[in-house]
Design an enzyme around this catalytic site. Structure first.
Site, mmCIF file in Angstrom:
data_model
loop_
_atom_site.group_PDB
_atom_site.id
_atom_site.type_symbol
_atom_site.label_atom_id
_atom_site.label_comp_id
_atom_site.label_asym_id
_atom_site.label_seq_id
_atom_site.Cartn_x
_atom_site.Cartn_y
_atom_site.Cartn_z
ATOM 1 C CG ASP A 1 -8.341 2.980 -5.453
ATOM 2 O OD1 ASP A 1 -9.404 3.070 -5.634
ATOM 3 O OD2 ASP A 1 -7.285 1.847 -5.825
ATOM 4 C CD GLU B 1 -2.960 -0.670 -0.051
ATOM 5 O OE1 GLU B 1 -2.920 0.216 -0.652
ATOM 6 O OE2 GLU B 1 -3.740 -1.922 -0.509
ATOM 7 C CE1 TYR C 1 -7.101 3.145 -0.789
ATOM 8 C CE2 TYR C 1 -4.690 3.101 -0.586
ATOM 9 C CZ TYR C 1 -5.847 2.537 -1.013
ATOM 10 O OH TYR C 1 -5.596 1.440 -1.725
#
Length: 355
Positions: A151, A50, A133
């Protein structure tokens, strides 16, 4: 059945069924079949992927992820790595603050959390380099929590599914509300990845393949014929142009003069060439007095907020020079791959024949 429950009941099972067949094969991901067999994701690998995927494509990340997890297979291994080694391996991936935060976060997890990543959103947010996020993605994918993972792919799917014409970024809260209304309690990590996969492979920015989309029936934009024009975006301001000078010096034995950039700022912590500031009219700042020669051609590179044009100047590196700043790196210790992309471009323009 309330509206929220209806949406979950309609969307999530169809999308998960599609994902079970069409999930992308990614090195950091547990496949749906493995997950059904009881294999659980490694939070370290989820976190690593990520961080690397922030503003970077899957294609660009694959090789870096393989290299990092081979060199440092656990968070404790990464925490114990030398800063320069990690920054060198990150070179070329861009957005170098991520690499600095990668090390900071690994050390916090290793030394303050006994090598275990926290398993909830709020605790993850307290770690270096982890924003909303990333915390949501780790919570959902690594720990099975029903967090809303947003996203660009998810935003695009939501904008089309609900035919939202409010331009981004103003539309973000509305799109997140819709995404939250459909996030299931069952398999939330797979669901989050399914929406992202749908956006990456079918609900693509241009020419979406609506005819084979598992959500084609409830998609409002498909019904209205507006899918290809969504999501709308507020026009960006033109990027300004900045200029700079870099100085490449080589000794007779092949040693090179380099410097480690300050931790804060662009290319922070990365190895590079001495140079001027980057402004509209840079002041020359050669690292030592010499008859510097300007190379023909120039280096052009684009950062997030501006375009950069660099002039490259070269000179022989004196045998007895002790630099006031920077370091003289022996020929056999220099790897062009350790340089960030813009500095590698300067090296490629120079291309000293004897190196």
């Amino acid at each position: 059945m309330c509206d929220k429950t209806a949406k979950i009941g309609q969307i999530a099972p169809d999308l998960l069924a599609w994902y079970d067949v069409h999930a992308r094969d990614l090195p950091w991901r547990i496949s749906p079949s493995d997950g059904a067999s009881g294999v659980v994701p490694d939070p370290y690998r989820v976190w690593m992927s990520e961080i690397m995927l922030q503003q970077t494509t899957v294609a660009a990340v694959r090789a870096y992820f393989h290299r990092f997890t081979t060199l440092w297979p656990t968070v404790a291994d990464l925490a114990g790595a030398e800063d320069g080694a990690v920054m060198g391996e990150w070179a070329g991936l861009g957005y170098y603050a991520r690499a600095r935060n990668l090390l900071k976060c690994a050390r916090v997890v290793a030394f303050e959390h006994d090598g275990r990543f926290p398993d909830d959103h709020d605790a993850l947010l307290k770690l270096p380099g982890i924003g909303p996020y990333t915390a949501a993605a780790i919570s959902a994918i690594a720990f099975g929590r029903p967090e809303v993972v947003m996203d660009g792919n998810v935003e695009r799917v939501m904008a089309r599914l609900f035919d939202i014409h409010t331009p981004l970024p103003a539309a973000k809260p509305e799109l997140k509300d819709h995404a939250a209304s459909m996030t299931p309690q069952h398999r939330p990590g797979d669901y989050a990845q399914a929406v992202m996969d749908l956006g990456a492979t079918i609900c693509s920015p241009k020419s979406p393949a609506c005819g084979i989309c598992p959500l084609r029936s409830p998609c409002k934009a498909r019904a209205m014929g507006t899918a290809s024009e969504l999501p709308k975006k507020t026009p960006k301001k033109p990027k300004p142009i900045r200029r700079g000078i870099v100085y490449l010096a080589r000794r007779a034995d092949g040693a090179l003069l380099l410097e480690r950039r300050p931790d804060k700022g662009l290319l922070g912590g990365m190895l590079g060439w001495p140079g001027s500031d980057w402004t509209d009219a840079p002041d020359p700042a050669p690292p030592f007095d010499a008859d510097w020669q300007t190379l023909s051609g120039e280096v052009r590179h684009t950062f997030t907020h501006f375009h950069l044009i660099l002039t490259v100047e070269t000179a022989p590196l004196p045998e007895t020079l002790t630099p006031d700043s920077g370091q003289i790196l022996p020929r056999d210790a220099f790897r062009p791959s350790d340089l960030p992309t813009v500095m590698r471009k300067a090296y490629d323009l120079w291309q000293p024949e004897s190196l």
